[in-house]
Design an enzyme around this catalytic site. Structure first.
Site, PDB file in Angstrom:
ATOM      1  N   PRO A  91      33.118  40.504  39.592  1.00 40.25           N
ATOM      2  CA  PRO A  91      32.087  40.779  40.696  1.00 40.25           C
ATOM      3  C   PRO A  91      31.670  39.408  41.550  1.00 40.25           C
ATOM      4  O   PRO A  91      31.556  38.540  40.686  1.00 40.25           O
ATOM      5  CB  PRO A  91      30.847  41.547  40.056  1.00 40.25           C
ATOM      6  CG  PRO A  91      31.737  42.306  38.759  1.00 40.25           C
ATOM      7  CD  PRO A  91      32.974  41.432  38.448  1.00 40.25           C
ATOM      8  N   CYS A  92      31.704  39.668  42.646  1.00 39.03           N
ATOM      9  CA  CYS A  92      31.285  38.534  43.470  1.00 39.03           C
ATOM     10  C   CYS A  92      29.914  38.151  43.631  1.00 39.03           C
ATOM     11  O   CYS A  92      29.458  37.160  43.827  1.00 39.03           O
ATOM     12  CB  CYS A  92      31.443  38.863  45.072  1.00 39.03           C
ATOM     13  SG  CYS A  92      33.412  39.466  45.113  1.00 39.03           S
TER      14      CYS A  92
END
Length: 407
Positions: A91-92
């Protein structure tokens, strides 16, 4: 014969995919001849999307729920069977320049550590980590501005998180290359920039081989445009969200390729309100795409005020069908969830051509084929984004601080 041997060999390259999302990266790998045998995705509606399109693939849920041994079993691998490739874009949010920059110390960042742990335990021949540009500069430990009157430690410097990740990968025996890649250079009709980190135990891989360049430099094809992406979509029923009337009145005054700056000063102030007086480029406000350029980076919602993605000619945001074309999904790729969920899935995906370029590089390296390297190619709009330049930069900081990381 050599070709027959290669074709047999090519069938056997298997990949495990984590944080799979709508599978843009995986479709690209498949196009390069790699077989994705397992996907892993924590969001239920995205798992449904994967199952709708790839019913035979094994789909796992939250990555934190599985050990390396369980993943092997789920993938149908023998206990000692060598894993060719694992790919994933953890996840960014924890690393995104839009976030609060809490990096690994924030919960979402912890799945990044889980992914690194799986690289160590599954010990693949190759791994891929895909992420946002912010990963190049996010510190490992955030120091509030009012406490920056002392010399920062390396972990607190820009790039501290990536330095930690690279040290870990080096410690477990991988040679790593990375760069910030503009997807338009691989044929995507979009200027989306993503970091791609590739590791291998034997040697550091070269950078991805571009197929396109902005104006056709280096004998490559010129960038693909929005117009070429949406060809043939004019007579269909577009599914899209709508701009509020309060925004549409300004859109009606804008031509293709224009944004709020093309309004009169009076209307600029009226349309942007308080935002007008803030710093920054603000290029995403009231933005109509240009026909003859690639699309800007797709976002998870095309009508967020600061990142509008307005159609060049029609008074609406881009549709799901246009989103799919820009990210290079086939028109018949099915999406689960409501309209907002569908935008989010496609908006977060890795463009298919970038996935294909990653797959192609790994295949060529595995088959010991010659990989085309273009010296002085501009992979992105930014400076110091290749591993070489980035390391030179960080080493200067470490030299000036005389401190190093401890695990």
């Amino acid at each position: 014969n050599r070709n027959r041997l290669q074709s047999i060999f090519m069938k056997k390259i298997k990949a495990l995919s984590f944080f799979s999302g709508a599978m843009g990266l995986d479709i690209g790998l498949e196009k390069a001849g790699i077989d994705v045998i397992l996907a892993c995705e924590s969001e239920k509606f995205i798992r449904e999307t994967i199952k709708l399109n790839r019913p035979k693939i094994k789909v796992l849920e939250d990555i934190n729920n599985y050990s390396a041994k369980e993943i092997r079993i789920e993938a149908g691998l023998k206990p000692k069977e060598k894993i060719d490739l694992i790919v994933g874009g953890p996840p960014c949010q924890a690393f995104s320049t839009a976030g609060k920059r809490l990096s690994i110390n924030e919960n979402r960042g912890v799945v990044f550590l889980k992914y690194l742990e799986l690289i160590k335990e599954l010990n693949p021949t190759y791994f891929v980590i895909e992420n946002v540009r912010g990963l190049l500069s996010v510190p490992l430990k955030h120091v509030p501005h009012n406490k920056r009157n002392r010399k920062l430690k390396v972990a607190e410097e820009k790039g501290g998180t990536l330095n930690y990740i690279l040290n870990y990968l080096k410690k477990i025996g991988y040679k790593v290359s990375f760069n910030l890649y503009n997807s338009a250079n691989f044929g995507t009709p979009q200027t989306r920039e993503r970091i791609v980190i590739i590791g291998n135990k034997d040697e550091k891989l070269p950078y991805l081989s571009p197929t396109h360049s902005q104006y056709g430099e280096f004998g490559l094809k010129p960038w693909n445009t929005f117009k070429s992406a949406v060809k043939g979509l004019h007579n269909i029923n577009h599914e899209h969200v709508n701009f509020p009337e309060s925004r549409l009145k300004y859109y009606r005054k804008l031509k293709e390729g224009q944004n709020w700056r093309n309004l009169s000063l009076k209307l600029q102030k009226e349309a942007l309100g308080k935002s007008f007086y803030l710093g920054g480029g603000k290029t995403g406000f009231l933005r109509r795409l240009a026909w003859n350029k690639p699309s800007p980076t797709l976002v998870t919602d095309p009508m967020m005020p600061a990142t509008d993605l307005g159609h060049p000619a029609e008074d609406r945001p881009l549709s799901i069908q246009e989103y799919k074309r820009i990210q290079e999904f086939s028109d018949n790729w099915k999406l689960s969830g409501n309209l907002r969920n569908q935008y989010k899935q496609i908006g977060n995906a890795v463009p298919v051509s970038l996935g294909k370029a990653i797959g192609k590089l790994i295949m060529q390296h595995m088959l010991k084929k010659k990989i085309r390297v273009i010296n002085n190619f501009k992979y992105s709009r930014y400076l110091n984004t290749s591993d070489q330049d980035w390391h030179n930069n960080i080493n200067k900081k470490i030299a000036s601080n005389q401190k190093s990381f401890n695990f």
